[in-house]
Design a protein around this motif. Structure first.
Motif, PDB file in Angstrom:
ATOM      1  N   ARG A 183       0.821  -1.206   0.000  1.00  0.00           N
ATOM      2  CA  ARG A 183       0.000   0.000   0.000  1.00  0.00           C
ATOM      3  C   ARG A 183       0.858   1.259   0.000  1.00  0.00           C
ATOM      4  NH1 ARG A 183      -4.534   0.499   4.549  1.00  0.00           N
ATOM      5  NH2 ARG A 183      -5.131  -1.438   3.496  1.00  0.00           N
ATOM      6  N   GLU A 184       1.974   1.221   0.706  1.00  0.00           N
ATOM      7  CA  GLU A 184       2.823   2.415   0.802  1.00  0.00           C
ATOM      8  C   GLU A 184       3.752   2.574  -0.403  1.00  0.00           C
ATOM      9  OE1 GLU A 184       4.705  -1.005   3.116  1.00  0.00           O
ATOM     10  OE2 GLU A 184       2.708  -0.083   2.909  1.00  0.00           O
ATOM     11  N   ASP A 185       3.744   1.619  -1.312  1.00  0.00           N
ATOM     12  CA  ASP A 185       4.614   1.685  -2.489  1.00  0.00           C
ATOM     13  C   ASP A 185       3.933   2.501  -3.587  1.00  0.00           C
ATOM     14  OD1 ASP A 185       6.382   1.334  -4.556  1.00  0.00           O
ATOM     15  OD2 ASP A 185       6.224  -0.855  -4.633  1.00  0.00           O
ATOM     16  N   SER A 186       3.953   3.792  -3.445  1.00  0.00           N
ATOM     17  CA  SER A 186       3.271   4.668  -4.400  1.00  0.00           C
ATOM     18  C   SER A 186       3.904   4.596  -5.786  1.00  0.00           C
ATOM     19  CB  SER A 186       3.273   6.110  -3.895  1.00  0.00           C
ATOM     20  OG  SER A 186       4.599   6.560  -3.664  1.00  0.00           O
ATOM     21  N   VAL A 187       5.209   4.401  -5.831  1.00  0.00           N
ATOM     22  CA  VAL A 187       5.902   4.305  -7.122  1.00  0.00           C
ATOM     23  C   VAL A 187       5.447   3.051  -7.863  1.00  0.00           C
ATOM     24  CG1 VAL A 187       8.132   4.035  -8.257  1.00  0.00           C
ATOM     25  CG2 VAL A 187       7.899   5.622  -6.339  1.00  0.00           C
ATOM     26  N   GLY A 188       5.380   1.939  -7.143  1.00  0.00           N
ATOM     27  CA  GLY A 188       4.948   0.694  -7.750  1.00  0.00           C
ATOM     28  C   GLY A 188       3.511   0.761  -8.239  1.00  0.00           C
ATOM     29  N   ARG A 189       2.656   1.403  -7.451  1.00  0.00           N
ATOM     30  CA  ARG A 189       1.255   1.526  -7.848  1.00  0.00           C
ATOM     31  C   ARG A 189       1.103   2.426  -9.071  1.00  0.00           C
ATOM     32  NH1 ARG A 189      -3.025   0.840  -3.044  1.00  0.00           N
ATOM     33  NH2 ARG A 189      -2.045  -0.938  -2.045  1.00  0.00           N
ATOM     34  N   LEU A 190       1.867   3.483  -9.106  1.00  0.00           N
ATOM     35  CA  LEU A 190       1.822   4.383 -10.254  1.00  0.00           C
ATOM     36  C   LEU A 190       2.324   3.680 -11.509  1.00  0.00           C
ATOM     37  CD1 LEU A 190       1.219   7.221 -11.282  1.00  0.00           C
ATOM     38  CD2 LEU A 190       3.558   7.864 -10.683  1.00  0.00           C
TER      39      LEU A 190
END
Length: 234
Positions: free
Chosen positions: A107-114
């Motif tokens: 959830r905290e991996d904003s780069v991965g989600r983007l």
């Protein structure tokens, strides 16, 4: 394949094989699907089917547009209402969490989600895409009719061994892509659909979203009296 089977098997595929889809096959699918329902027979749609170098051009336009304007170009036609109420907010949240869990993206991996989100603009590797265009003068009813066309395309494709993913994410760059296609001022892109052969080995394609229980979304009225009438006639 029966219609029931096609409905149950259809899903949003987010990883495709690079295998090309012959023009004859896509024409056959659209030839069947054009019989989809249309209120007043307006048929208020136009489709732009792209592959090859044209897909690469559209991908490049999308990424450049989002770099310039990360908030996108949804304008007066947002993908979702600004503030989703319940139960819709939770349903959307849960499917997102399930998708990222399959991919192992925290959830905290904003780069991965983007990075995963950006794959929308690569059509998830599909070799073929369809853009759906509608006249700006049309209302919500006609948008619904176009949705029936899209679902019909998905089901025919499913029957013929092809996978699909309806992509509203393209609303975020609809103006830039519309300019590229040379759309008239009264025309606008609703969304796109990726199409191709499913990569069955890709973990993300294991995702199957649930649906609300029938009794949550359907109300049945008048059936008790109908049954009583049947008994009295027997």
């Amino acid at each position: 394949m029966q219609v029931e089977e096609a409905v149950k098997q259809r899903k949003s595929v987010r990883a495709f094989k690079p295998d090309l889809v012959p023009l004859s096959e896509i024409r056959a699918i659209l030839e069947i699907a054009r019989a989809a329902p249309s209120g007043g027979n307006l048929q208020p749609w136009r489709m732009i089917v792209i592959t090859g170098h044209e897909i690469e051009a559209v991908r490049s336009i999308a990424m450049h547009s989002l770099q310039e304007n990360p908030l996108g170009q949804a304008g007066d036609y947002p993908i979702y209402p600004p503030k989703l109420n319940e139960p819709y907010r939770t349903r959307r949240y849960l499917v997102g969490e399930a998708l990222y869990a399959i991919l192992g993206i925290a959830r905290e991996d904003s780069v991965g989600r983007l990075a995963q989100m950006s794959k929308n603009y690569e059509f998830f590797g599909a070799p073929l895409a369809i853009f759906f265009v509608i006249d700006r003068a049309m209302g919500h009813g006609q948008w619904a009719h176009m949705g029936m066309l899209m679902q019909t395309i998905c089901l025919v494709a499913q029957e013929r061994g092809l996978a699909t993913c309806m992509q509203e994410a393209w609303a975020m760059v609809r103006d830039s892509v519309g300019q590229h296609f040379g759309l008239a001022p009264h025309e606008m892109i609703y969304c796109a659909m990726a199409m191709g052969y499913e990569d069955t080995k890709a973990p993300i394609n294991q995702l199957r979203t649930g649906r609300a229980h029938l009794d949550e979304i359907a109300t049945f009225l008048g059936f008790a009296s109908q049954e009583e009438q049947a008994i009295s006639l027997s």
